[in-house]
Write a protein that holds these residues in place. Sequence first.
Motif, PDB file in Angstrom:
ATOM      1  N   TRP A 224       0.831  -1.200   0.000  1.00 50.99           N
ATOM      2  CA  TRP A 224       0.000   0.000   0.000  1.00 50.99           C
ATOM      3  C   TRP A 224       0.871   1.259   0.000  1.00 50.99           C
ATOM      4  CZ3 TRP A 224      -5.039  -0.525  -0.958  1.00 50.99           C
ATOM      5  CH2 TRP A 224      -5.641  -1.764  -0.695  1.00 50.99           C
ATOM      6  N   VAL A 225       1.986   1.222   0.734  1.00 55.25           N
ATOM      7  CA  VAL A 225       2.891   2.374   0.772  1.00 55.25           C
ATOM      8  C   VAL A 225       3.477   2.620  -0.615  1.00 55.25           C
ATOM      9  CG1 VAL A 225       5.075   3.262   1.693  1.00 55.25           C
ATOM     10  CG2 VAL A 225       3.423   2.167   3.219  1.00 55.25           C
ATOM     11  N   GLU A 226       3.839   1.547  -1.320  1.00 55.42           N
ATOM     12  CA  GLU A 226       4.361   1.693  -2.682  1.00 55.42           C
ATOM     13  C   GLU A 226       3.333   2.367  -3.591  1.00 55.42           C
ATOM     14  OE1 GLU A 226       6.063  -1.530  -4.793  1.00 55.42           O
ATOM     15  OE2 GLU A 226       7.577  -1.964  -3.283  1.00 55.42           O
ATOM     16  N   PHE A 227       2.077   1.996  -3.437  1.00 55.44           N
ATOM     17  CA  PHE A 227       1.039   2.617  -4.258  1.00 55.44           C
ATOM     18  C   PHE A 227       0.946   4.110  -3.966  1.00 55.44           C
ATOM     19  CE2 PHE A 227      -3.311   4.197  -4.652  1.00 55.44           C
ATOM     20  CZ  PHE A 227      -3.540   3.971  -6.005  1.00 55.44           C
ATOM     21  N   ILE A 228       0.948   4.481  -2.670  1.00 57.77           N
ATOM     22  CA  ILE A 228       0.879   5.894  -2.297  1.00 57.77           C
ATOM     23  C   ILE A 228       2.068   6.657  -2.883  1.00 57.77           C
ATOM     24  CG2 ILE A 228       0.986   7.502  -0.348  1.00 57.77           C
ATOM     25  CD1 ILE A 228      -0.496   5.374   1.322  1.00 57.77           C
ATOM     26  N   LEU A 229       3.270   6.093  -2.720  1.00 58.51           N
ATOM     27  CA  LEU A 229       4.473   6.747  -3.245  1.00 58.51           C
ATOM     28  C   LEU A 229       4.405   6.886  -4.771  1.00 58.51           C
ATOM     29  CD1 LEU A 229       7.289   5.066  -1.115  1.00 58.51           C
ATOM     30  CD2 LEU A 229       6.460   7.414  -0.957  1.00 58.51           C
ATOM     31  N   ASN A 230       3.912   5.852  -5.420  1.00 59.55           N
ATOM     32  CA  ASN A 230       3.821   5.880  -6.876  1.00 59.55           C
ATOM     33  C   ASN A 230       2.894   7.003  -7.347  1.00 59.55           C
ATOM     34  OD1 ASN A 230       4.493   4.583  -9.482  1.00 59.55           O
ATOM     35  ND2 ASN A 230       2.315   4.142  -9.559  1.00 59.55           N
ATOM     36  N   GLN A 231       1.759   7.178  -6.662  1.00 56.46           N
ATOM     37  CA  GLN A 231       0.841   8.252  -7.030  1.00 56.46           C
ATOM     38  C   GLN A 231       1.494   9.622  -6.848  1.00 56.46           C
ATOM     39  OE1 GLN A 231      -2.454   7.866  -8.307  1.00 56.46           O
ATOM     40  NE2 GLN A 231      -1.625   5.815  -8.529  1.00 56.46           N
ATOM     41  N   LEU A 232       2.257   9.767  -5.770  1.00 58.96           N
ATOM     42  CA  LEU A 232       2.908  11.054  -5.499  1.00 58.96           C
ATOM     43  C   LEU A 232       4.012  11.340  -6.511  1.00 58.96           C
ATOM     44  CD1 LEU A 232       3.131  10.830  -1.599  1.00 58.96           C
ATOM     45  CD2 LEU A 232       1.392  11.973  -2.980  1.00 58.96           C
ATOM     46  N   ILE A 233       4.782  10.311  -6.861  1.00 57.79           N
ATOM     47  CA  ILE A 233       5.852  10.483  -7.857  1.00 57.79           C
ATOM     48  C   ILE A 233       5.265  10.818  -9.227  1.00 57.79           C
ATOM     49  CG2 ILE A 233       7.680   9.288  -9.131  1.00 57.79           C
ATOM     50  CD1 ILE A 233       8.523  10.062  -6.346  1.00 57.79           C
ATOM     51  N   ILE A 234       4.196  10.126  -9.597  1.00 57.48           N
ATOM     52  CA  ILE A 234       3.531  10.393 -10.883  1.00 57.48           C
ATOM     53  C   ILE A 234       3.060  11.842 -10.939  1.00 57.48           C
ATOM     54  CG2 ILE A 234       1.441   9.904 -12.221  1.00 57.48           C
ATOM     55  CD1 ILE A 234       1.791   6.954 -11.453  1.00 57.48           C
ATOM     56  N   ASN A 235       2.495  12.335  -9.828  1.00 59.79           N
ATOM     57  CA  ASN A 235       2.053  13.730  -9.782  1.00 59.79           C
ATOM     58  C   ASN A 235       3.216  14.693  -9.934  1.00 59.79           C
ATOM     59  OD1 ASN A 235      -0.606  13.095  -9.532  1.00 59.79           O
ATOM     60  ND2 ASN A 235      -0.877  13.900  -7.473  1.00 59.79           N
ATOM     61  N   SER A 236       4.334  14.393  -9.275  1.00 61.62           N
ATOM     62  CA  SER A 236       5.508  15.268  -9.385  1.00 61.62           C
ATOM     63  C   SER A 236       6.019  15.315 -10.820  1.00 61.62           C
ATOM     64  CB  SER A 236       6.624  14.769  -8.457  1.00 61.62           C
ATOM     65  OG  SER A 236       6.285  14.973  -7.106  1.00 61.62           O
ATOM     66  N   ILE A 237       5.977  14.177 -11.499  1.00 63.62           N
ATOM     67  CA  ILE A 237       6.407  14.127 -12.906  1.00 63.62           C
ATOM     68  C   ILE A 237       5.414  14.878 -13.792  1.00 63.62           C
ATOM     69  CG2 ILE A 237       6.794  12.595 -14.883  1.00 63.62           C
ATOM     70  CD1 ILE A 237       7.766  10.468 -12.864  1.00 63.62           C
ATOM     71  N   LYS A 238       4.130  14.639 -13.557  1.00 66.29           N
ATOM     72  CA  LYS A 238       3.087  15.230 -14.409  1.00 66.29           C
ATOM     73  C   LYS A 238       3.098  16.755 -14.332  1.00 66.29           C
ATOM     74  CE  LYS A 238      -1.025  13.427 -13.997  1.00 66.29           C
ATOM     75  NZ  LYS A 238      -2.375  13.165 -13.430  1.00 66.29           N
ATOM     76  N   TYR A 239       3.305  17.286 -13.124  1.00 69.65           N
ATOM     77  CA  TYR A 239       3.220  18.730 -12.945  1.00 69.65           C
ATOM     78  C   TYR A 239       4.596  19.383 -12.806  1.00 69.65           C
ATOM     79  CZ  TYR A 239      -1.666  17.577 -12.128  1.00 69.65           C
ATOM     80  OH  TYR A 239      -2.951  17.103 -12.263  1.00 69.65           O
ATOM     81  N   SER A 240       5.600  18.820 -13.472  1.00 73.52           N
ATOM     82  CA  SER A 240       6.948  19.397 -13.442  1.00 73.52           C
ATOM     83  C   SER A 240       7.007  20.648 -14.320  1.00 73.52           C
ATOM     84  CB  SER A 240       7.978  18.367 -13.905  1.00 73.52           C
ATOM     85  OG  SER A 240       7.651  17.891 -15.196  1.00 73.52           O
ATOM     86  N   GLN A 241       8.020  21.490 -14.051  1.00 73.11           N
ATOM     87  CA  GLN A 241       8.211  22.718 -14.831  1.00 73.11           C
ATOM     88  C   GLN A 241       8.786  22.387 -16.207  1.00 73.11           C
ATOM     89  OE1 GLN A 241       7.210  25.665 -14.042  1.00 73.11           O
ATOM     90  NE2 GLN A 241       7.640  26.233 -11.916  1.00 73.11           N
ATOM     91  N   ALA A 242       8.774  23.360 -17.074  1.00 69.67           N
ATOM     92  CA  ALA A 242       9.287  23.145 -18.435  1.00 69.67           C
ATOM     93  C   ALA A 242      10.798  22.964 -18.444  1.00 69.67           C
ATOM     94  CB  ALA A 242       8.889  24.323 -19.323  1.00 69.67           C
TER      95      ALA A 242
END
Length: 338
Positions: A224-242
């Motif tokens: 479950w922790v891996e899933f939470i971390l994965n969602q947070l990492i995906i968000n950081s990648i998705k909303y990264s600066q140019a």
Amino acid sequence: MKISAYLKERSAFLFVNVLLFLAVSVFLWVIHVPAWLIILLFLCWFTPLFTSYALEFWQRKNYYDPLVKNAQLLDQQYLLTEMVEPPDFLEGQMMYEILQSTNKQMHEHVNQHKRMQTEYREYVETWVHEIKTPIAAAKLIIDNQQNTAAKGLYEELNKIEGLVEQALYYARSSSADKDYLVKEFKLRSCVTNVLKKNAKAFIYNKIQLELAEFEDVVYSDEKWVEFILNQLIINSIKYSQADKKHIRIFVSRHEHNLVLHIADNGIGIDEKDIRRVFDKGFTGENGRAFQASTGIGLYLCKQLADKLHLGIDIQSVKHAGTEVTIIFPKSKVTLLEQ
């Protein structure tokens, strides 16, 4: 139960009796019946009536007052029917039978919905496991193609796989408290697994990763922790600066807990949205701008973190970046006490 309300309910019957008594009294006075006899008639007429009212009021007050008190004290008021004792008066018996019948139907409906929910969850789990096979096969085919289009397709397949996994965990989230195993594991190993899963996304988006050195052990459900971390990492990648994309992962240690930090220099979250990012379906200004947000990822993170008794928080500055923290208890005993 108030006596004024009880008498008000019976005021019509009392009024009729008073009128009848007055009519009889006037007739007796006209025919020269002695006053003491009229008073005796009054006592014989109204003493049984008021005595029956008093006994009836006392009987109902002793039954309904504890019932109302228990209903107010119960957090889950539908359990009241389990505490109701069968009354010994007709109106109460009718109410008791109606409550029992209603309670029985309610349990039948609840059990029906539970069965439907279980069937839905089993279907989603089966579907997820089935769909993973063609996704894995497609990714394997693309691995053999070295061109820009193939890389783009690979990223889209990664997104599909993430959404499929999200659907699985969403289906399981309602029963997460029965489906997790608290054990000791190395936090860095868990973080590394998530980073490996997103390695190509880091490369494709040209994001610099800074992973601090830490060998701390935490207590929770690693899956479950891996899933939470994965969602947070995906968000950081998705909303990264140019430009100059950067994600930093590190820990801070405190007396009773360990805090994992995931900080980026992305587009950040508007101040008016920050308090609602964990709400189900909330996408905010960023979600509308990117048109790829479902508003489910962070909601699931919060739900699962709460069920695992982990803390989760987000701090962000618009156009400067976002930092998410996950708080782990330092011992299994602390976790279980919560």
